[in-house]
Design a protein around this motif. Structure first.
Motif, PDB file in Angstrom:
ATOM      1  N   GLY A 196       0.646  -1.280   0.013  1.00  9.08           N
ATOM      2  CA  GLY A 196       0.029   0.090   0.045  1.00  9.08           C
ATOM      3  C   GLY A 196       0.835   1.316   0.116  1.00  9.08           C
ATOM      4  O   GLY A 196       1.819   1.452  -0.573  1.00  9.08           O
ATOM      5  N   LYS A 197       0.391   2.281   0.780  1.00  7.63           N
ATOM      6  CA  LYS A 197       1.175   3.420   0.897  1.00  7.63           C
ATOM      7  C   LYS A 197       2.238   3.514   1.491  1.00  7.63           C
ATOM      8  O   LYS A 197       2.834   2.581   2.169  1.00  7.63           O
ATOM      9  CB  LYS A 197       0.152   4.397   1.492  1.00  7.63           C
ATOM     10  CG  LYS A 197      -1.031   5.179   0.942  1.00  7.63           C
ATOM     11  CD  LYS A 197      -1.508   6.415   1.947  1.00  7.63           C
ATOM     12  CE  LYS A 197      -2.500   7.109   1.135  1.00  7.63           C
ATOM     13  NZ  LYS A 197      -2.961   8.204   1.915  1.00  7.63           N
ATOM     14  N   GLY A 198       3.309   4.553   1.159  1.00  9.63           N
ATOM     15  CA  GLY A 198       4.715   4.591   1.834  1.00  9.63           C
ATOM     16  C   GLY A 198       5.725   4.227   0.659  1.00  9.63           C
ATOM     17  O   GLY A 198       5.536   3.730  -0.420  1.00  9.63           O
ATOM     18  N   ASP A 199       6.808   4.528   1.183  1.00 12.63           N
ATOM     19  CA  ASP A 199       8.153   4.004   0.333  1.00 12.63           C
ATOM     20  C   ASP A 199       9.007   3.246   1.005  1.00 12.63           C
ATOM     21  O   ASP A 199       9.157   3.186   2.366  1.00 12.63           O
ATOM     22  CB  ASP A 199       8.998   5.521  -0.166  1.00 12.63           C
ATOM     23  CG  ASP A 199       8.016   6.303  -1.087  1.00 12.63           C
ATOM     24  OD1 ASP A 199       7.392   5.839  -2.035  1.00 12.63           O
ATOM     25  OD2 ASP A 199       7.861   7.720  -0.558  1.00 12.63           O
ATOM     26  N   LEU A 200       9.574   2.583   0.345  1.00 15.92           N
ATOM     27  CA  LEU A 200      10.667   1.521   0.785  1.00 15.92           C
ATOM     28  C   LEU A 200      10.264   0.806   2.053  1.00 15.92           C
ATOM     29  O   LEU A 200       9.304   0.373   2.145  1.00 15.92           O
ATOM     30  CB  LEU A 200      12.000   2.235   1.059  1.00 15.92           C
ATOM     31  CG  LEU A 200      12.473   2.973  -0.363  1.00 15.92           C
ATOM     32  CD1 LEU A 200      13.689   3.760  -0.243  1.00 15.92           C
ATOM     33  CD2 LEU A 200      12.805   1.826  -1.307  1.00 15.92           C
ATOM     34  N   ALA A 201      11.113   1.101   3.206  1.00 15.88           N
ATOM     35  CA  ALA A 201      10.705   0.322   4.519  1.00 15.88           C
ATOM     36  C   ALA A 201       9.446   0.867   5.069  1.00 15.88           C
ATOM     37  O   ALA A 201       9.001   0.262   6.075  1.00 15.88           O
ATOM     38  CB  ALA A 201      12.147   0.502   5.382  1.00 15.88           C
ATOM     39  N   ALA A 202       9.028   2.120   4.860  1.00 15.44           N
ATOM     40  CA  ALA A 202       8.095   2.695   5.390  1.00 15.44           C
ATOM     41  C   ALA A 202       6.626   2.405   4.709  1.00 15.44           C
ATOM     42  O   ALA A 202       5.592   2.604   5.154  1.00 15.44           O
ATOM     43  CB  ALA A 202       8.082   4.114   5.361  1.00 15.44           C
TER      44      ALA A 202
END
Length: 322
Positions: free
Chosen positions: A207-213
């Motif tokens: 879903g939302k977020g980038d890379l580890a987040a």
């Protein structure tokens, strides 16, 4: 097959055709046209009816094609079958209501719906003597065409929708759908079935977020196709895919990933064909069965489209089933 009667523009009987070709189709399968094509060496006015009295074949003329060459002219007429006339009307919910809901005796329900869409008295609810099944509370999809809506209502109640032109009007009624396969000596259904034992059983939703987040969720299917967040199939039995939906928060991502994995759990694909020369006349809504005793696969198919072709005294009837 009965004679083909043609009316004038005022829909009074005008002629009985002998030399013609008529092609009709109705239902809701692939390209379920609910229309007809008539080739005849006669001038037929717009809005005229063509019909076979007492049967389901017929409709209203909407267009004409004139093909002129050195051998002369060929006139081809097209229009809506009785089913197509229904399909050209829309069932709308009452003002202030979200949905249109009906229940009661089939004849009463059909009569109210025909009146609602403005087709009476040309279309009339007319249940056969002793046949007036009950329609349990049924909710139509919003703004659905009347033919699709009526057939869906019938299907939900184990019925099939019937239409027939009789003495100047179209009778409409509902009767129990028939089932063929177990009650006759030979199967009348051919099928091509693919059974899949291993399908995607681990779906990673992103879903939302980038890379580890980035928001990640894992959903699993078991041997029987049940979906949860508990893994039971591992090693070479595990088949994993990702589901990329980068604008979703966790709650919605969970729901959509779960549903996506559920949709993947189909056991295979099947196509069915009603065998030529079956020797019985089927209606849209009837069901058929076939079984392969070697594999144990049984297929139940529903007739969704009927195609009738008449050339003079020769009539052929074909069906589409799903």
């Amino acid at each position: 097959m009965a004679d083909l009667i043609v009316t004038d523009a005022d829909r009074r009987d005008d002629a009985c055709l002998q030399d013609f070709t008529l092609d009709l189709a109705w239902g809701s399968g692939d390209n379920g046209e609910n229309d007809f094509e008539l080739t005849a060496a006669r001038l037929i006015p717009a809005g005229a009816l063509v019909y076979m009295d007492g049967g389901e074949c017929g409709g209203v003329v909407d267009a004409m094609r004139d093909q002129l060459d050195a051998s002369g002219s060929t006139l081809t007429y097209t229009g809506r079958t009785w089913h197509g006339i229904l399909a050209g009307k829309v069932l709308q919910p009452d003002k202030g209501k979200d949905y249109l809901t009906v229940s009661g005796a089939a004849g009463t329900v059909i009569a109210s719906l025909l009146s609602r869409i403005g087709l009476t008295p040309f279309f009339q609810a007319n249940q056969p003597a002793g046949v007036n099944p009950t329609v349990n509370a049924f909710q139509f999809d919003r703004y659905i065409d009347a033919y699709t809506g009526l057939t869906a209502m019938c299907k939900a109640n184990g019925l099939k929708l019937r239409l027939a032109y009789r003495s100047g009007h179209v009778d409409v009624w509902a009767e129990p759908a028939a089932h063929y396969g177990d009650t006759i000596d030979s199967d009348i259904l051919d099928f091509d079935a693919t059974r899949t034992w291993r399908r995607v059983n681990h779906l990673i939703g992103m879903g939302k977020g980038d890379l580890a987040a980035r928001i990640i969720t894992h959903w699993y299917a078991d041997e029987k196709g049940n979906v949860s967040q508990t893994q039971s199939m591992t090693g070479i039995d595990e088949i994993t895919e990702t589901y990329d939906y980068n604008n979703l928060e966790l709650a919605e991502l969970n729901e959509k990933t779960r549903q996506k994995l559920l949709d993947e759990q189909s056991q295979g694909d099947v196509s069915a064909t009603v065998r030529d020369g079956a020797g019985i006349l089927l209606d849209v809504g009837d069901t058929l069965s076939a079984r392969d005793n070697i594999t144990g696969i049984t297929v139940d198919a529903t007739v969704v489209k009927k195609i009738v072709k008449v050339t003079g005294d020769v009539t052929s009837v074909d069906y589409e089933a799903e």
